[in-house]
Design a protein around this motif. Sequence first.
Motif, PDB file in Angstrom:
ATOM      1  N   VAL A   1       3.581 -41.706   2.168  1.00 47.64           N
ATOM      2  CA  VAL A   1       3.865 -41.823   0.735  1.00 47.64           C
ATOM      3  C   VAL A   1       3.080 -40.748  -0.005  1.00 47.64           C
ATOM      4  O   VAL A   1       1.852 -40.700   0.072  1.00 47.64           O
ATOM      5  N   HIS A   2       3.788 -39.890  -0.715  1.00 50.34           N
ATOM      6  CA  HIS A   2       3.147 -38.820  -1.484  1.00 50.34           C
ATOM      7  C   HIS A   2       2.232 -39.443  -2.533  1.00 50.34           C
ATOM      8  O   HIS A   2       2.564 -40.469  -3.139  1.00 50.34           O
ATOM      9  N   PRO A   3       1.063 -38.850  -2.793  1.00 55.08           N
ATOM     10  CA  PRO A   3       0.130 -39.429  -3.762  1.00 55.08           C
ATOM     11  C   PRO A   3       0.683 -39.495  -5.198  1.00 55.08           C
ATOM     12  O   PRO A   3       0.174 -40.262  -6.007  1.00 55.08           O
ATOM     13  N   LEU A   4       1.714 -38.735  -5.498  1.00 55.67           N
ATOM     14  CA  LEU A   4       2.301 -38.787  -6.840  1.00 55.67           C
ATOM     15  C   LEU A   4       3.485 -39.752  -6.936  1.00 55.67           C
ATOM     16  O   LEU A   4       4.154 -39.815  -7.964  1.00 55.67           O
ATOM     17  N   ALA A   5       3.735 -40.519  -5.874  1.00 56.00           N
ATOM     18  CA  ALA A   5       4.754 -41.570  -5.914  1.00 56.00           C
ATOM     19  C   ALA A   5       4.123 -42.837  -6.474  1.00 56.00           C
ATOM     20  O   ALA A   5       2.916 -43.060  -6.343  1.00 56.00           O
ATOM     21  N   ASP A   6       4.930 -43.685  -7.098  1.00 52.34           N
ATOM     22  CA  ASP A   6       4.478 -44.959  -7.652  1.00 52.34           C
ATOM     23  C   ASP A   6       5.152 -46.073  -6.847  1.00 52.34           C
ATOM     24  O   ASP A   6       6.306 -46.418  -7.090  1.00 52.34           O
ATOM     25  N   VAL A   7       4.428 -46.577  -5.850  1.00 48.86           N
ATOM     26  CA  VAL A   7       4.996 -47.554  -4.926  1.00 48.86           C
ATOM     27  C   VAL A   7       4.249 -48.877  -5.073  1.00 48.86           C
ATOM     28  O   VAL A   7       3.054 -48.957  -4.794  1.00 48.86           O
ATOM     29  N   ALA A   8       4.976 -49.904  -5.521  1.00 50.52           N
ATOM     30  CA  ALA A   8       4.407 -51.244  -5.624  1.00 50.52           C
ATOM     31  C   ALA A   8       4.438 -51.897  -4.240  1.00 50.52           C
ATOM     32  O   ALA A   8       4.744 -51.240  -3.244  1.00 50.52           O
ATOM     33  N   GLU A   9       4.137 -53.189  -4.194  1.00 48.58           N
ATOM     34  CA  GLU A   9       4.169 -53.910  -2.924  1.00 48.58           C
ATOM     35  C   GLU A   9       5.604 -53.950  -2.411  1.00 48.58           C
ATOM     36  O   GLU A   9       6.436 -54.682  -2.915  1.00 48.58           O
ATOM     37  N   ALA A  10       5.881 -53.123  -1.427  1.00 47.12           N
ATOM     38  CA  ALA A  10       7.212 -53.043  -0.832  1.00 47.12           C
ATOM     39  C   ALA A  10       7.056 -52.978   0.677  1.00 47.12           C
ATOM     40  O   ALA A  10       6.003 -52.601   1.182  1.00 47.12           O
ATOM     41  N   ASN A  11       8.099 -53.341   1.378  1.00 53.05           N
ATOM     42  CA  ASN A  11       8.107 -53.290   2.831  1.00 53.05           C
ATOM     43  C   ASN A  11       8.765 -51.969   3.235  1.00 53.05           C
ATOM     44  O   ASN A  11       9.981 -51.820   3.118  1.00 53.05           O
ATOM     45  N   ILE A  12       7.953 -51.009   3.691  1.00 52.29           N
ATOM     46  CA  ILE A  12       8.445 -49.681   4.048  1.00 52.29           C
ATOM     47  C   ILE A  12       8.174 -49.442   5.531  1.00 52.29           C
ATOM     48  O   ILE A  12       7.036 -49.521   5.978  1.00 52.29           O
ATOM     49  N   GLY A  13       9.232 -49.132   6.274  1.00 48.93           N
ATOM     50  CA  GLY A  13       9.135 -48.971   7.714  1.00 48.93           C
ATOM     51  C   GLY A  13       8.423 -47.714   8.154  1.00 48.93           C
ATOM     52  O   GLY A  13       8.257 -46.752   7.394  1.00 48.93           O
ATOM     53  N   SER A  14       8.027 -47.710   9.425  1.00 49.45           N
ATOM     54  CA  SER A  14       7.289 -46.578   9.981  1.00 49.45           C
ATOM     55  C   SER A  14       8.165 -45.331  10.020  1.00 49.45           C
ATOM     56  O   SER A  14       9.373 -45.407  10.201  1.00 49.45           O
ATOM     57  N   GLY A  15       7.537 -44.192   9.825  1.00 51.66           N
ATOM     58  CA  GLY A  15       8.218 -42.920   9.871  1.00 51.66           C
ATOM     59  C   GLY A  15       8.978 -42.562   8.609  1.00 51.66           C
ATOM     60  O   GLY A  15       9.535 -41.472   8.501  1.00 51.66           O
ATOM     61  N   THR A  16       9.010 -43.473   7.647  1.00 54.16           N
ATOM     62  CA  THR A  16       9.693 -43.189   6.375  1.00 54.16           C
ATOM     63  C   THR A  16       8.821 -42.294   5.523  1.00 54.16           C
ATOM     64  O   THR A  16       7.607 -42.470   5.460  1.00 54.16           O
ATOM     65  N   ARG A  17       9.454 -41.327   4.863  1.00 49.31           N
ATOM     66  CA  ARG A  17       8.752 -40.406   3.961  1.00 49.31           C
ATOM     67  C   ARG A  17       9.200 -40.675   2.534  1.00 49.31           C
ATOM     68  O   ARG A  17      10.400 -40.677   2.243  1.00 49.31           O
ATOM     69  N   VAL A  18       8.219 -40.883   1.651  1.00 49.02           N
ATOM     70  CA  VAL A  18       8.470 -41.103   0.230  1.00 49.02           C
ATOM     71  C   VAL A  18       7.838 -39.936  -0.513  1.00 49.02           C
ATOM     72  O   VAL A  18       6.626 -39.741  -0.454  1.00 49.02           O
TER      73      VAL A  18
ATOM     74  N   SER B   1      12.904 -47.932   8.707  1.00 51.49           N
ATOM     75  CA  SER B   1      12.140 -46.894   9.398  1.00 51.49           C
ATOM     76  C   SER B   1      12.870 -45.552   9.358  1.00 51.49           C
ATOM     77  O   SER B   1      14.095 -45.502   9.289  1.00 51.49           O
ATOM     78  N   ASN B   2      12.074 -44.484   9.411  1.00 51.77           N
ATOM     79  CA  ASN B   2      12.587 -43.118   9.516  1.00 51.77           C
ATOM     80  C   ASN B   2      13.564 -42.739   8.406  1.00 51.77           C
ATOM     81  O   ASN B   2      14.531 -42.011   8.627  1.00 51.77           O
ATOM     82  N   CYS B   3      13.299 -43.232   7.201  1.00 57.13           N
ATOM     83  CA  CYS B   3      14.099 -42.876   6.029  1.00 57.13           C
ATOM     84  C   CYS B   3      13.454 -41.697   5.316  1.00 57.13           C
ATOM     85  O   CYS B   3      12.286 -41.391   5.526  1.00 57.13           O
ATOM     86  N   ASN B   4      14.214 -41.054   4.462  1.00 61.43           N
ATOM     87  CA  ASN B   4      13.712 -39.964   3.628  1.00 61.43           C
ATOM     88  C   ASN B   4      14.106 -40.271   2.191  1.00 61.43           C
ATOM     89  O   ASN B   4      15.292 -40.243   1.857  1.00 61.43           O
ATOM     90  N   ILE B   5      13.106 -40.603   1.367  1.00 62.16           N
ATOM     91  CA  ILE B   5      13.341 -40.923  -0.034  1.00 62.16           C
ATOM     92  C   ILE B   5      12.828 -39.730  -0.840  1.00 62.16           C
ATOM     93  O   ILE B   5      11.614 -39.538  -0.981  1.00 62.16           O
ATOM     94  N   CYS B   6      13.753 -38.922  -1.336  1.00 60.03           N
ATOM     95  CA  CYS B   6      13.396 -37.649  -1.970  1.00 60.03           C
ATOM     96  C   CYS B   6      12.883 -37.842  -3.402  1.00 60.03           C
ATOM     97  O   CYS B   6      13.018 -38.906  -3.993  1.00 60.03           O
ATOM     98  N   ALA B   7      12.320 -36.773  -3.943  1.00 59.75           N
ATOM     99  CA  ALA B   7      11.672 -36.788  -5.263  1.00 59.75           C
ATOM    100  C   ALA B   7      12.613 -37.314  -6.348  1.00 59.75           C
ATOM    101  O   ALA B   7      13.820 -37.133  -6.299  1.00 59.75           O
ATOM    102  N   HIS B   8      12.004 -37.982  -7.324  1.00 63.45           N
ATOM    103  CA  HIS B   8      12.703 -38.469  -8.526  1.00 63.45           C
ATOM    104  C   HIS B   8      13.744 -39.532  -8.218  1.00 63.45           C
ATOM    105  O   HIS B   8      14.775 -39.602  -8.892  1.00 63.45           O
ATOM    106  N   ALA B   9      13.493 -40.365  -7.213  1.00 60.29           N
ATOM    107  CA  ALA B   9      14.357 -41.508  -6.931  1.00 60.29           C
ATOM    108  C   ALA B   9      13.676 -42.765  -7.456  1.00 60.29           C
ATOM    109  O   ALA B   9      12.451 -42.814  -7.597  1.00 60.29           O
TER     110      ALA B   9
END
Length: 155
Positions: A4-21, A35-43
């Motif tokens: 998870v990028h430090p500039l992302a705002d992530v609340a308590e969520a269940n995020i699988g391994s290998g996923t990039r935010v 797992s292994n998802c890619n959540i790109c900027a400004h989503a």
Amino acid sequence: MASVHPLADVAEANIGSGTRVWQFVVILRGAQIGSNCNICAHALIEGDVIIGDRVTVKSGVFLWDGTRIEDDVFIGPNATFTNDPMPRSKVYLEAFSGITVRRGASIGANATLLPGITIGEFAMVGAGAVVTRDVDAHSVVVGNPARVIRKLKHD
């Protein structure tokens, strides 16, 4: 482990391994991301959203409550998902009409999906299409309103 990028705002969520935010992503409490998802900027991903494994969500995509995304889905930049069939300011629904995107489907850039529809397995929605009703599995749809232009071969 998810990245998870430090500039992302992530609340308590269940995020699988290998996923990039990536940066400037907002994920609300309760969201489930595989797992292994890619959540790109400004989503933006609301709390009542479930995303499967190996999903790509490109920049500028907002996934609202009730959205269900199965495995191996691609969502192009600025694709618009909706969940309220009759939106009015300060009028709140008891339940939202989420969109379901089945396994292996692809949504093109700037496509608009209306509330309550299902995109079938391995279907393709063309860039800029306005999808007003369900799309059958393996169909390719384009235009406004979206219409089937061909079927994809499958096993």
